[in-house]
Design an enzyme around this catalytic site. Structure first.
Site, PDB file in Angstrom:
ATOM      1  N   TYR A 142      10.006  -6.633  64.118  1.00 19.95           N
ATOM      2  CA  TYR A 142      10.290  -5.329  63.508  1.00 19.95           C
ATOM      3  C   TYR A 142      11.755  -5.258  63.087  1.00 19.95           C
ATOM      4  O   TYR A 142      12.076  -4.800  61.980  1.00 19.95           O
ATOM      5  CB  TYR A 142       9.961  -4.226  64.517  1.00 19.95           C
ATOM      6  CG  TYR A 142      10.073  -2.821  63.973  1.00 19.95           C
ATOM      7  CD1 TYR A 142       9.222  -2.363  62.967  1.00 19.95           C
ATOM      8  CD2 TYR A 142      11.007  -1.919  64.489  1.00 19.95           C
ATOM      9  CE1 TYR A 142       9.318  -1.070  62.487  1.00 19.95           C
ATOM     10  CE2 TYR A 142      11.101  -0.629  64.016  1.00 19.95           C
ATOM     11  CZ  TYR A 142      10.259  -0.198  63.018  1.00 19.95           C
ATOM     12  OH  TYR A 142      10.355   1.089  62.539  1.00 19.95           O
TER      13      TYR A 142
ATOM     14  N   SER B 182      15.846   1.731  60.717  1.00 19.31           N
ATOM     15  CA  SER B 182      15.821   1.985  62.159  1.00 19.31           C
ATOM     16  C   SER B 182      17.124   1.470  62.760  1.00 19.31           C
ATOM     17  O   SER B 182      17.742   0.542  62.215  1.00 19.31           O
ATOM     18  CB  SER B 182      14.634   1.267  62.807  1.00 19.31           C
ATOM     19  OG  SER B 182      14.726   1.305  64.221  1.00 19.31           O
TER      20      SER B 182
END
Length: 217
Positions: free
Chosen positions: A82, A70
């Site tokens: 995350y 990501s």
């Protein structure tokens, strides 16, 4: 796993896509140690376990390994848990990519921007839900108004996510089938790519000011 390995040993094995991932948001002290362990287990160790299991076949058939990362690996806006796992998986890939060259195995990373509306990886969280999970120590430091501001901020980011998930799928297909795949595929909006570019160029102190300003808004 052993059954799959036995089957592919006879039929051949070309590509592996590590796509498993979970997400949430919250400041560092808001999240329990159990949650950190769960995220590391799914987002990081899950991909590593799968890769190690199929590595003998991937070397044998000179295959491809694709990892879902990501752009959040470069910076964090309220979802450090995350970001942490995505930054770690990128470094695992960097090491693996170099090591696999001698076997003819290619390793690619997909770096999507905000596709929350497509993937549903992160459901919206209400301030009440977050508050109820806080420890008494955290409740003594933060008030409900602050938690509500953070929740509204992050939920607004989720609502802006792209619905064109086919863009990410196209990148995955190219990574698996192209004669010369890229090491990294950044699939993101122009402003997201610009933020990554700024992160790469600016000193940490400058980026901290930029991200702090974004969070304050």
């Amino acid at each position: 796993e052993k059954c799959l390995l036995r089957h592919f040993s006879f039929t051949g094995f070309w590509g592996l896509v590590n796509n498993a991932g979970i997400s949430t948001f919250g400041e560092t002290g808001w999240l329990s140690m159990e949650k950190y362990e769960k995220f590391a287990d799914v987002n990081l160790l899950g991909s590593i376990r799968t890769t190690l299991a199929f590595l003998p076949l991937l070397r044998k058939y000179k295959g491809r390994i694709v990892f879902m990362s990501s752009i959040i690996a470069y910076f964090t806006l309220g979802n450090g848990i995350y970001s942490m796992t995505k930054a770690a998986i990128e470094k695992f890939c960097d090491a693996l990519r170099l090591e696999m060259k001698k076997f003819g195995v290619q390793v690619c990373i997909i770096q999507p921007g905000n596709y929350a509306r497509s993937t549903k990886i992160q459901p919206p969280l209400s301030a009440e839900e977050i508050w109820n999970e806080l420890s008494e120590e955290e409740k003594a430091v933060y008030n409900k108004e602050y938690v509500e501001e953070r929740a509204n901020f992050f939920n607004s980011i989720l609502s802006e996510g792209s619905t064109n998930s086919n863009e990410v799928v196209d990148a995955m297909v190219d990574a698996l089938t192209s004669p010369a795949p890229k090491a990294r595929y950044m699939v993101a909006k122009l402003k997201e790519k610009a933020l990554v570019f700024v992160c790469a160029l600016c000193p940490t102190a400058v980026m901290d000011c930029i991200l702090s300003y974004a969070l304050s808004k």
